[in-house]
Scaffold this active site. Structure first.
Site, PDB file in Angstrom:
ATOM      1  N   GLU A 227      25.161  31.616  59.629  1.00 20.93           N
ATOM      2  CA  GLU A 227      26.182  32.663  59.708  1.00 20.93           C
ATOM      3  C   GLU A 227      25.480  33.985  59.449  1.00 20.93           C
ATOM      4  O   GLU A 227      24.371  34.013  58.893  1.00 20.93           O
ATOM      5  CB  GLU A 227      27.252  32.406  58.637  1.00 20.93           C
ATOM      6  CG  GLU A 227      26.940  32.971  57.267  1.00 20.93           C
ATOM      7  CD  GLU A 227      25.747  32.286  56.553  1.00 20.93           C
ATOM      8  OE1 GLU A 227      25.404  31.142  56.912  1.00 20.93           O
ATOM      9  OE2 GLU A 227      25.186  32.912  55.654  1.00 20.93           O
TER      10      GLU A 227
ATOM     11  N   SER B 117      16.566  45.570  48.742  1.00 21.81           N
ATOM     12  CA  SER B 117      16.701  44.308  49.487  1.00 21.81           C
ATOM     13  C   SER B 117      16.405  44.447  50.965  1.00 21.81           C
ATOM     14  O   SER B 117      16.054  43.459  51.632  1.00 21.81           O
ATOM     15  CB  SER B 117      18.113  43.749  49.293  1.00 21.81           C
ATOM     16  OG  SER B 117      19.074  44.735  49.655  1.00 21.81           O
TER      17      SER B 117
ATOM     18  N   LYS C  15      16.053  38.343  53.246  1.00 23.32           N
ATOM     19  CA  LYS C  15      16.646  37.109  53.787  1.00 23.32           C
ATOM     20  C   LYS C  15      15.602  36.101  54.235  1.00 23.32           C
ATOM     21  O   LYS C  15      15.798  34.894  54.109  1.00 23.32           O
ATOM     22  CB  LYS C  15      17.578  37.446  54.972  1.00 23.32           C
ATOM     23  CG  LYS C  15      18.785  38.261  54.568  1.00 23.32           C
ATOM     24  CD  LYS C  15      19.732  37.445  53.700  1.00 23.32           C
ATOM     25  CE  LYS C  15      20.912  38.257  53.245  1.00 23.32           C
ATOM     26  NZ  LYS C  15      21.788  37.531  52.324  1.00 23.32           N
TER      27      LYS C  15
END
Ligand code: FEJ
Length: 387
Positions: free
Chosen positions: A104, A370, A82
């Site tokens: 969010e 990830s 991220k």
């Protein structure tokens, strides 16, 4: 802003100014050497890139077929992919003279990555998170607050990611003058899906170079889990013109034949959500259905517009893994490689093990890992205690 029949800018007038300003700033930043230098500086010196493309030999032996390489986004600062996106978007906010950030989050990783960069640049940060996810990912809520962010627990709707995005967009409309919305995945109105894809493409750019160094040829397949679709789009995109299979793995939750999954491509229909046309889980009246997954990060009833186009064009295919399969793969990776993956990433590992068997020994697969699983250990511990 369209990818085939998907994407677009389906936002109210009040947001058109903000998305147009973002589009102009983003285009200008591509030609701005100082901006690119600053971005690359933080990716290297702060995020810790480049990270390894690791040949998982014992996992490969376990699977008994193709060589499995893991792209280690779990080794980034904050423990997931991220942050690749939040560094870029917060630098864009600075370039627009905005000193407040709103975001969010579902799994909390995007929220942590946003709060981290906001702290780094001394910016005020507000994160909207569904009340269900606040419960499920309590560790990440505490981390966001430690980093100086204000976490707002969203009580509306199904109290998960979809509702958090709605509230964050509402907040943005009311504060658009001094606030930038850092979208967490390849979702939202144009230019968000393009911006997030481009910032996440560092994953595929590194992987492509690393696999050529290691094997002297391109992989046969690239596999990644898909929530909104950002880690997958980031690792897919640099391979888009190569003869490489691109495979997204959706969350099948309790099973595709049940009502409890997040398989937007496999079980969804076209609709508009959060400003973009995409495949969505919806009932016959077009009401958005609640998504289910053991992993908060895949628990989203839609999939980014570019993925919907890649699926329709056949350039990428979309498989799925159930909660149980993801848990199995989670344990296997811990035991064969000493790596505790995020539950989201475990979905990709689960499918990769099956694919490796199918492809056979001469082939190579890259799996995007990830994130790391520290955030999930508490949830897993409780699950194992119930068994
Ligand atoms: C470690 C990890 N791996 C995969 C995902 C799925 O998000 P995408 O990569 O955007 O499909 C996620 C998604 N996390 C988001 C979050 O932390 O807020 C997610 O909940 C939403 C932005 C979709 C994740 O944390």
């Amino acid at each position: 802003g369209f990818y085939g029949n998907y994407g677009g800018q389906f936002v109210p007038e009040t947001l058109m100014y903000a998305v147009k300003e973002l589009e102009e700033t983003y285009e200008a930043s591509k030609q701005d050497d100082a901006f690119q230098e600053e971005l690359n500086y933080y990716l290297k010196q702060y995020v810790g890139r480049e990270n390894p493309l690791y040949f998982a030999e014992r996992l490969t032996d376990y699977a008994g077929g193709a060589k499995i390489y893991l792209k280690r986004e779990d080794l980034n600062h904050t423990g997931a992919h991220k942050i690749n996106n939040t560094v870029g978007q917060v630098l864009l906010a600075k370039k627009m003279g905005k000193n407040k950030i709103v975001a969010e989050t579902g799994a909390g990783q995007h929220g942590v990555a946003t709060a981290t960069i906001a702290a780094l640049f001394g910016m005020e940060c507000t994160v909207f998170m569904g009340a269900v996810d606040v419960e499920r990912q309590a560790l990440n809520v505490f981390r966001m607050e430690l980093l100086g962010a204000k976490v707002i627990s969203v009580q509306s709707g199904s109290k998960t990611l979809k509702d958090a995005v709605n509230e964050a967009l509402r907040f943005w409309v009311a504060n658009v003058e001094d606030t930038h919305y850092v979208m967490g995945s390849v979702l939202g109105p144009h230019p968000f899906p393009e911006i997030v894809r481009d910032y996440q493409s560092i994953i595929g750019i590194e992987s492509r170079r690393q696999i050529l160094e290691a094997e002297g040829k391109l992989p046969d397949a690239v596999v990644a889990c898909v929530g909104g679709g950002s880690n997958a789009m980031g690792i897919f995109y640099p391979f888009i013109n190569d003869q490489v299979a691109l495979i997204g793995v959706e969350a099948a939750g309790a099973g595709l034949e049940t009502e409890e999954h997040s398989a937007s491509i496999n079980k969804g229909r076209t609709g508009v959500l959060h400003g973009a046309m995409m495949k969505l889980l919806q009932d016959k009246d077009g009401q958005i259905l609640e998504a289910f997954s053991i992993s908060a990060g895949l628990d989203y009833p839609g999939l980014g517009p570019e993925h919907c186009h890649l699926n329709e064009s056949g350039r990428a295919t979309y498989e799925s893994a159930t909660d149980q399969e993801a848990l199995e793969a989670f344990k296997i990776l811990c035991q064969t490689e000493g790596i505790i993956p995020a539950l989201e990433s475990a979905h990709a590992v689960s499918y990769a093990i099956k694919l490796a068997k199918e492809l056979g020994k001469e082939k190579q697969i890259i799996v995007c890992l990830s994130g790391r699983g520290d955030k999930d250990v508490q949830q897993i511990k409780e699950l194992f205690e119930q068994e």
